[in-house]
Design a protein around this motif. Structure first.
Motif, PDB file in Angstrom:
ATOM      1  N   SER A  42      -5.500  -5.067   0.756  1.00  0.00           N
ATOM      2  CA  SER A  42      -4.516  -3.855   0.854  1.00  0.00           C
ATOM      3  C   SER A  42      -4.390  -3.136  -0.263  1.00  0.00           C
ATOM      4  CB  SER A  42      -3.459  -4.232   1.756  1.00  0.00           C
ATOM      5  OG  SER A  42      -2.265  -3.116   1.521  1.00  0.00           O
ATOM      6  N   GLU A 198       8.168  -2.515   9.667  1.00  0.00           N
ATOM      7  CA  GLU A 198       6.911  -2.331   8.884  1.00  0.00           C
ATOM      8  C   GLU A 198       5.853  -3.301   9.158  1.00  0.00           C
ATOM      9  OE1 GLU A 198       8.694   0.188   4.873  1.00  0.00           O
ATOM     10  OE2 GLU A 198       8.255  -2.056   4.844  1.00  0.00           O
ATOM     11  N   ASP A 201       4.456  -3.028  12.537  1.00  0.00           N
ATOM     12  CA  ASP A 201       3.645  -2.050  12.632  1.00  0.00           C
ATOM     13  C   ASP A 201       2.065  -2.405  12.020  1.00  0.00           C
ATOM     14  OD1 ASP A 201       5.323  -0.544  13.657  1.00  0.00           O
ATOM     15  OD2 ASP A 201       5.752   0.464  11.898  1.00  0.00           O
ATOM     16  N   ARG A 202       2.226  -3.281  11.069  1.00  0.00           N
ATOM     17  CA  ARG A 202       1.127  -4.027  10.277  1.00  0.00           C
ATOM     18  C   ARG A 202       0.315  -5.133  11.315  1.00  0.00           C
ATOM     19  NH1 ARG A 202      -2.183  -4.028   6.053  1.00  0.00           N
ATOM     20  NH2 ARG A 202      -2.666  -6.105   5.205  1.00  0.00           N
ATOM     21  N   LYS A 204       0.307  -5.066  14.651  1.00  0.00           N
ATOM     22  CA  LYS A 204       0.005  -4.123  15.628  1.00  0.00           C
ATOM     23  C   LYS A 204      -1.484  -3.875  15.373  1.00  0.00           C
ATOM     24  CE  LYS A 204       4.419  -2.881  17.592  1.00  0.00           C
ATOM     25  NZ  LYS A 204       5.335  -1.613  17.663  1.00  0.00           N
ATOM     26  N   GLN A 205      -1.781  -3.499  14.052  1.00  0.00           N
ATOM     27  CA  GLN A 205      -2.843  -2.937  13.522  1.00  0.00           C
ATOM     28  C   GLN A 205      -4.123  -4.025  13.289  1.00  0.00           C
ATOM     29  OE1 GLN A 205      -2.097  -0.831   9.907  1.00  0.00           O
ATOM     30  NE2 GLN A 205      -0.745   0.604  10.812  1.00  0.00           N
ATOM     31  N   LEU A 206      -3.469  -5.164  12.547  1.00  0.00           N
ATOM     32  CA  LEU A 206      -4.548  -6.420  12.408  1.00  0.00           C
ATOM     33  C   LEU A 206      -4.496  -7.311  13.372  1.00  0.00           C
ATOM     34  CD1 LEU A 206      -3.278  -6.921   8.588  1.00  0.00           C
ATOM     35  CD2 LEU A 206      -5.097  -5.437   9.286  1.00  0.00           C
ATOM     36  N   ARG A 207      -3.681  -7.554  14.238  1.00  0.00           N
ATOM     37  CA  ARG A 207      -3.690  -8.528  15.204  1.00  0.00           C
ATOM     38  C   ARG A 207      -2.912  -8.192  16.265  1.00  0.00           C
ATOM     39  NH1 ARG A 207      -3.319 -14.252  11.789  1.00  0.00           N
ATOM     40  NH2 ARG A 207      -3.870 -15.015  13.698  1.00  0.00           N
ATOM     41  N   PRO A 208      -3.343  -7.109  17.257  1.00  0.00           N
ATOM     42  CA  PRO A 208      -2.718  -6.484  18.302  1.00  0.00           C
ATOM     43  C   PRO A 208      -2.304  -7.423  19.424  1.00  0.00           C
ATOM     44  CG  PRO A 208      -5.158  -5.925  18.184  1.00  0.00           C
ATOM     45  CD  PRO A 208      -4.737  -6.456  16.806  1.00  0.00           C
ATOM     46  N   LYS A 267      -3.478   2.681   3.976  1.00  0.00           N
ATOM     47  CA  LYS A 267      -4.014   1.256   4.273  1.00  0.00           C
ATOM     48  C   LYS A 267      -3.279   0.259   3.477  1.00  0.00           C
ATOM     49  CE  LYS A 267      -8.324   3.062   5.983  1.00  0.00           C
ATOM     50  NZ  LYS A 267      -9.778   2.920   5.980  1.00  0.00           N
ATOM     51  N   ASP A 270       2.039  -1.924   4.838  1.00  0.00           N
ATOM     52  CA  ASP A 270       2.082  -1.494   6.346  1.00  0.00           C
ATOM     53  C   ASP A 270       1.533  -0.320   6.564  1.00  0.00           C
ATOM     54  OD1 ASP A 270       4.681  -1.037   4.684  1.00  0.00           O
ATOM     55  OD2 ASP A 270       5.017   0.065   6.802  1.00  0.00           O
ATOM     56  N   GLY A 271       1.498   0.525   5.268  1.00  0.00           N
ATOM     57  CA  GLY A 271       0.865   1.953   5.497  1.00  0.00           C
ATOM     58  C   GLY A 271       2.098   2.972   4.813  1.00  0.00           C
TER      59      GLY A 271
END
Length: 333
Positions: A42, A198, A201-202, A204-208, A267, A270-271
């Motif tokens: 990251s 945060e 949210d991360r 959800k992106q990496l391990r939905p 990226k 957490d963005g």
């Protein structure tokens, strides 16, 4: 942009020259909110850009817990670092650190929320009332002791205000980072755990699939976005280069370069969005929170005599009053 840089340089005390040892390499500390491998991937693009800007190698520094990064700065193994507010406070107090910029979100917001989470299938826990019901015999995943959202904020708002001692209330208490706590909840290894918006949210992106197994059962008041902290004894010219890099990153350059940098920031962790100037004053609300927590603990301590309790409370109230005066004198960031 020039006004932001000029004001920030004065705020950070970079207008006066400093004598310091020559720095041949920068170590950038990264708190352990998740696995080192994930964090390294990251942060790597931004750190490579920082390396080009300052003209010396920049290396990522990881430790097993937040305290490891704080101690790394204390013993000059870490030159600057990404911290949460509570760990930044410890770095300022124990490691001669200094807040110089603050992260933002891509939409420009400067805050996030602490959470208590539970498995989506757990009908036994749906509200704060369920969390603090000690008769339920829950297993609790707590955060790092130096984590703002994983420990300090819930320990005050969830437990101290409700006069609940987690070590006495829960069947079992385990400590992990945000990612570890989230996965423990998703896999039903613990019933509830601390986290933050945060990190969720991360996830959800990496391990939905894992994120879908989790529900939110409590949310805190807004917490200031994370600061970056540097060693206060870094050479002034190097500080100026670092500061200029972060304040211009994603802001200055060709349209294509600005777009690339903002994509890198989006990226990172957490963005993130662009950075904004900050100072140790960002930590005032966190200091208040820590003092309020201590005050409640003293009030509830039945082992203290009336005189001892009064003296301790008087000392904390004096610190709170002093802090309040400092906050009134500090201009809004």
């Amino acid at each position: 942009m020039k006004r932001i840089l000029a004001a920030g340089l004065v705020l950070a005390g970079l207008t006066a020259p400093l004598a310091a040892e020559e720095i041949k390499e920068l170590n950038f500390g990264i708190i352990s909110t998740e696995s080192s491998a994930g964090l390294a991937k990251s942060f790597d693009p931004m750190l490579k850009d920082l390396e080009k800007a300052v003209g010396i190698p920049v290396k990522a520094y990881f430790a097993q817990d937040y305290a490891g990064v704080i101690e790394g700065m204390r013993f000059k193994k870490v030159d600057l670092a990404w911290f949460g507010n509570k760990s930044a406070m410890e770095a300022v107090d124990r490691a001669e650190g200094e807040v110089f910029v603050q992260t933002t979100k891509p939409d420009g917001t400067k805050g996030y929320y602490s959470l208590i989470i539970a498995n989506a299938d757990n009908n036994n826990v749906n509200t704060l009332k369920d969390v603090i019901d000690c008769s339920k015999g829950l297993n609790f995943g707590n955060g790092d002791p130096n984590s703002t959202s994983g420990n300090l904020v819930p320990s005050y708002y969830v437990f101290a205000l409700n006069k609940v001692d987690p070590n006495k209330c829960f069947k079992r208490v385990v400590v992990s980072n945000h990612e570890g706590n989230a996965l423990a909840v998703a896999n039903k290894q613990v019933d509830i755990a601390t986290n933050n918006t945060e990190s969720m949210d991360r996830l959800k992106q990496l391990r939905p699939d894992d994120a879908a197994k989790i529900k939110e059962v409590w949310r805190s008041p807004l917490i200031p976005s994370d600061p970056l902290v540097w060693r206060s004894d870094l050479p002034a010219d190097l500080k100026a280069k670092i500061y200029t890099f972060f304040l211009t990153y994603g802001r200055l350059g060709s349209d294509a370069e600005v777009e690339r940098q903002r994509a890198v920031l989006a990226k990172t962790s957490d963005g993130w969005g662009v950075f904004v100037p900050s100072s140790n004053a960002q930590l005032y609300p966190i200091r208040q929170l820590a003092l309020f927590k201590d005050r409640l603990k003293i009030e509830a301590d039945t082992k203290l005599s009336a005189d001892e309790k009064a003296k301790k409370l008087e000392a904390i109230d004096a610190q709170l009053a002093s802090l309040d005066e400092q906050m009134k004198k500090t201009p809004a960031m």
